[in-house]
Design a protein around this motif. Sequence first.
Motif, PDB file in Angstrom:
ATOM      1  N   LYS B 200       1.020  -1.186   0.067  1.00  0.00           N
ATOM      2  CA  LYS B 200      -0.003  -0.134   0.033  1.00  0.00           C
ATOM      3  C   LYS B 200       0.781   1.317  -0.019  1.00  0.00           C
ATOM      4  CE  LYS B 200      -3.978  -0.815   2.529  1.00  0.00           C
ATOM      5  NZ  LYS B 200      -4.492  -0.890   3.751  1.00  0.00           N
ATOM      6  N   MET B 201       1.869   1.222   1.027  1.00  0.00           N
ATOM      7  CA  MET B 201       2.852   2.363   0.832  1.00  0.00           C
ATOM      8  C   MET B 201       3.513   2.855  -0.222  1.00  0.00           C
ATOM      9  SD  MET B 201       3.165   4.251   3.537  1.00  0.00           S
ATOM     10  CE  MET B 201       4.274   5.734   3.497  1.00  0.00           C
ATOM     11  N   ALA B 202       4.045   1.494  -1.216  1.00  0.00           N
ATOM     12  CA  ALA B 202       4.622   1.915  -2.138  1.00  0.00           C
ATOM     13  C   ALA B 202       3.634   2.339  -3.242  1.00  0.00           C
ATOM     14  CB  ALA B 202       4.852   0.427  -2.765  1.00  0.00           C
ATOM     15  N   GLY B 203       2.166   2.125  -3.277  1.00  0.00           N
ATOM     16  CA  GLY B 203       1.464   2.808  -4.292  1.00  0.00           C
ATOM     17  C   GLY B 203       1.408   4.321  -3.782  1.00  0.00           C
ATOM     18  N   MET B 204       1.248   4.643  -2.588  1.00  0.00           N
ATOM     19  CA  MET B 204       1.385   6.102  -2.020  1.00  0.00           C
ATOM     20  C   MET B 204       2.506   6.745  -2.471  1.00  0.00           C
ATOM     21  SD  MET B 204      -0.239   5.834   1.621  1.00  0.00           S
ATOM     22  CE  MET B 204      -1.987   5.887   1.996  1.00  0.00           C
ATOM     23  N   GLN B 208       1.325  10.402  -3.882  1.00  0.00           N
ATOM     24  CA  GLN B 208       1.003  11.318  -2.807  1.00  0.00           C
ATOM     25  C   GLN B 208       2.164  12.274  -2.307  1.00  0.00           C
ATOM     26  OE1 GLN B 208      -2.129  10.752  -0.540  1.00  0.00           O
ATOM     27  NE2 GLN B 208      -2.529   9.648  -2.283  1.00  0.00           N
ATOM     28  N   THR B 209       1.823  13.438  -1.509  1.00  0.00           N
ATOM     29  CA  THR B 209       2.830  14.465  -1.081  1.00  0.00           C
ATOM     30  C   THR B 209       3.557  13.840  -0.129  1.00  0.00           C
ATOM     31  OG1 THR B 209       1.170  15.314   0.362  1.00  0.00           O
ATOM     32  CG2 THR B 209       1.415  16.044  -1.876  1.00  0.00           C
ATOM     33  N   PRO B 210       4.991  14.478   0.310  1.00  0.00           N
ATOM     34  CA  PRO B 210       5.607  13.870   1.313  1.00  0.00           C
ATOM     35  C   PRO B 210       4.847  13.964   2.826  1.00  0.00           C
ATOM     36  CG  PRO B 210       6.937  15.523  -0.165  1.00  0.00           C
ATOM     37  CD  PRO B 210       5.512  15.410  -0.608  1.00  0.00           C
ATOM     38  N   ALA B 211       4.077  15.207   3.095  1.00  0.00           N
ATOM     39  CA  ALA B 211       3.362  15.199   4.086  1.00  0.00           C
ATOM     40  C   ALA B 211       2.199  13.921   4.243  1.00  0.00           C
ATOM     41  CB  ALA B 211       2.570  16.583   4.356  1.00  0.00           C
ATOM     42  N   GLN B 212       1.586  13.828   3.031  1.00  0.00           N
ATOM     43  CA  GLN B 212       0.610  12.814   3.181  1.00  0.00           C
ATOM     44  C   GLN B 212       1.290  11.468   3.729  1.00  0.00           C
ATOM     45  OE1 GLN B 212      -1.033  13.653  -0.610  1.00  0.00           O
ATOM     46  NE2 GLN B 212      -3.126  13.922   0.219  1.00  0.00           N
ATOM     47  N   LEU B 213       2.555  11.128   2.812  1.00  0.00           N
ATOM     48  CA  LEU B 213       3.056   9.837   3.089  1.00  0.00           C
ATOM     49  C   LEU B 213       3.557   9.819   4.478  1.00  0.00           C
ATOM     50  CD1 LEU B 213       5.440   9.876  -0.194  1.00  0.00           C
ATOM     51  CD2 LEU B 213       3.780   8.253   0.495  1.00  0.00           C
ATOM     52  N   GLU B 214       4.073  11.006   4.999  1.00  0.00           N
ATOM     53  CA  GLU B 214       4.611  10.836   6.419  1.00  0.00           C
ATOM     54  C   GLU B 214       3.437  10.418   7.202  1.00  0.00           C
ATOM     55  OE1 GLU B 214       7.574  11.373   7.677  1.00  0.00           O
ATOM     56  OE2 GLU B 214       6.856  11.196   9.659  1.00  0.00           O
ATOM     57  N   SER B 215       2.178  11.024   7.089  1.00  0.00           N
ATOM     58  CA  SER B 215       1.193  10.723   7.906  1.00  0.00           C
ATOM     59  C   SER B 215       0.531   9.117   7.648  1.00  0.00           C
ATOM     60  CB  SER B 215      -0.102  11.769   7.550  1.00  0.00           C
ATOM     61  OG  SER B 215      -1.334  10.861   7.646  1.00  0.00           O
ATOM     62  N   ALA B 216       0.751   8.821   6.409  1.00  0.00           N
ATOM     63  CA  ALA B 216       0.351   7.331   6.141  1.00  0.00           C
ATOM     64  C   ALA B 216       1.479   6.482   6.883  1.00  0.00           C
ATOM     65  CB  ALA B 216       0.415   7.176   4.472  1.00  0.00           C
ATOM     66  N   TRP B 217       2.628   6.932   6.713  1.00  0.00           N
ATOM     67  CA  TRP B 217       3.755   5.913   7.479  1.00  0.00           C
ATOM     68  C   TRP B 217       3.543   5.831   9.040  1.00  0.00           C
ATOM     69  CZ3 TRP B 217       8.058   3.842   5.198  1.00  0.00           C
ATOM     70  CH2 TRP B 217       9.048   3.550   5.905  1.00  0.00           C
ATOM     71  N   GLN B 218       3.126   7.105   9.606  1.00  0.00           N
ATOM     72  CA  GLN B 218       2.776   6.945  10.946  1.00  0.00           C
ATOM     73  C   GLN B 218       1.528   6.099  11.086  1.00  0.00           C
ATOM     74  OE1 GLN B 218       4.961   8.031  13.168  1.00  0.00           O
ATOM     75  NE2 GLN B 218       6.124   9.217  11.836  1.00  0.00           N
ATOM     76  N   ASP B 219       0.694   6.279  10.386  1.00  0.00           N
ATOM     77  CA  ASP B 219      -0.711   5.517  10.451  1.00  0.00           C
ATOM     78  C   ASP B 219      -0.417   4.025  10.414  1.00  0.00           C
ATOM     79  OD1 ASP B 219      -2.221   7.743  10.791  1.00  0.00           O
ATOM     80  OD2 ASP B 219      -3.210   7.774   8.717  1.00  0.00           O
TER      81      ASP B 219
END
Lengths: 215, 409
Positions: B200-204, B208-219
Amino acid sequence: MAEFDETNRKITIKLVYYGPAMSGKTTNLMRLHDILAPDLKGEIMTLETQNDRTLFFDLLPLGFHTPSGWLVKLKLYTVPGQVVHDATRKAVLSRADGVVFVADSQHSQGINNSEAFQNLEENAGRVGLDFDTLPLVVQFNKRDLPNILTEDEIRERWSAAPWPLVFASALVGEGVKESFVKLLEAVYPVLDKYCALGVTHGMDMPAFVNAVVGD
Amino acid sequence: MEQQGRYDSELGLRDLLSGIAAGKLEAALTALLGQPLRLVTTQGEPVLGAAAAFAAGASRVAVSHDLEIIAFLETPAEDAVRLDAAVSLLELFLQAGARYYMAARMHVEVVHADFEALQHKHALLQESEARYKLLAAHLEERVQEQVKTIDAAQRQLYQAEKMASVGQLAAGVAHEINNPIGFIRSNLGTAQSYVQKLGKMAGMIKSQTPAQLESAWQDADLDFILEDFAALLEESVAGADRVTRIVADLKGFSNVDQAEEKVVNLNDNIRSVCNVAATQLQDRAELLLELGELPLLRCMSGQLNQVFLNLLLNAAQAMTTPGQIHIQTALANAQIRICIADTGKGIPAAILSRIFDPFYTTHDVGQGTGLGLTVSRDVVVAHGGRIEVESRVGVGTTFTIYLPVNPTA
């Protein structure tokens, strides 16, 4: 079987007194010698005794002449009662025409009586006598002693047996002649069939018995 | 028998007088009668005295025996009293003769009958002796047959016991393997979910933007996942190694019946046996290994494994409370020495000498055949070695095996 000697016109009959040791077989013979009075009566021949016990046998010969002129000899034998003399007992019993079994009435002698009776049956078979047809009288002797079985007890025990039962006291002479007469009566039919005593020699049963006992 | 006459057959005049000296009897009777005499049978045959008959008018008196006239006494004498006396005397002699004859013949009959009975018994004895001889001749054969039968039965029993212990081992091993397999399976499940999350992360990352990525990483807590993923793989590799080792140990064991000789280091065998038995020992005893330097040995490796396992399990069973099992190996005097010592209850002196006997067992019925030590000793002896035992009640038991390095047997 009786010896039938045509040449010398003679019939010889062998009768045997059988029973356990010390039951009074020899005494029976001695009393008969005193009581009977046939034409001819020999002396008792006692063969080899030791302390009043018979080792071989005793023998009393009796005889009479028939109206037909034949001589009838009766030889009365006793057997040694002691268990160890079985071979002698067997030899005496061979060729017997009749047997008086002399039992001892005393309570203590029950086993001896039955062992001796069994021995009689076995030895009869061994010497070729048919025990079922052998003329036999059972005498319970020593009625004069204390500690004896009652007549009722003895009758009950022997109720199934086919042989005449006589109570005797040979020492005083009671029942001795009766036993002997009963045996003569049992022997007569066999002899009559074999030697034609009645038809040929003019001896019916009462005449035969009277001639032997001498009445 | 027949020609000699029976004791109860009739006796003739000559028989009855045969024991008497005729001359003396005649002389005595002549003196008694005062005249010569002759004794003749009923047929007129002379038996005693003058051969020729006397002149007519001489006395002729009957002599009886056994109720019958048996003879006549002839004499010129006429005195009735003397004649009676002479007849009586003769009759007494005849009676005495008869008595002797009957006794003698009866004796012969009885002896003959006894002899026949004896011969019959002798024949029976000979028959039974022959039977025993035959039996004795076949005895050796039959004993050997019996020994074969017993031998076969013994083997079957031992085989059955071995199967039972193999079953026990299998249960222990299954338990042992189950644990690592369990967590490996569970780890793999977790790993699958981690891979999904990483996918999923690879798709993002692509959209996605770095901020969104950061938040998804955390989630998705991917920091933890990266850390745990490594640990999980490490654990699984260790678990797989454990399974591999157990399987290798079992393999060492599975060739118990291979009659092939192998060159091995017995220390390896002992380690492998300890691993196999570990489950059955863990609650009862602590294993202390003190394995010295050993040369390679050409041996029936599988059979020796069986011996070590037997001794090890016996030691464990001897524990009434948790104790220690001390295994030592060493080389001394060209012999490999293996000591297996336990701190168990010990073996009473009275039965110590019997423990190697076939079928001797102190276990309850069904718990052991009593063949383990017997077979262990047989295996050691087959390798040219020997097995010794020392025991003290309440202190423990030590089995010591000596195996020659170059067995000559």
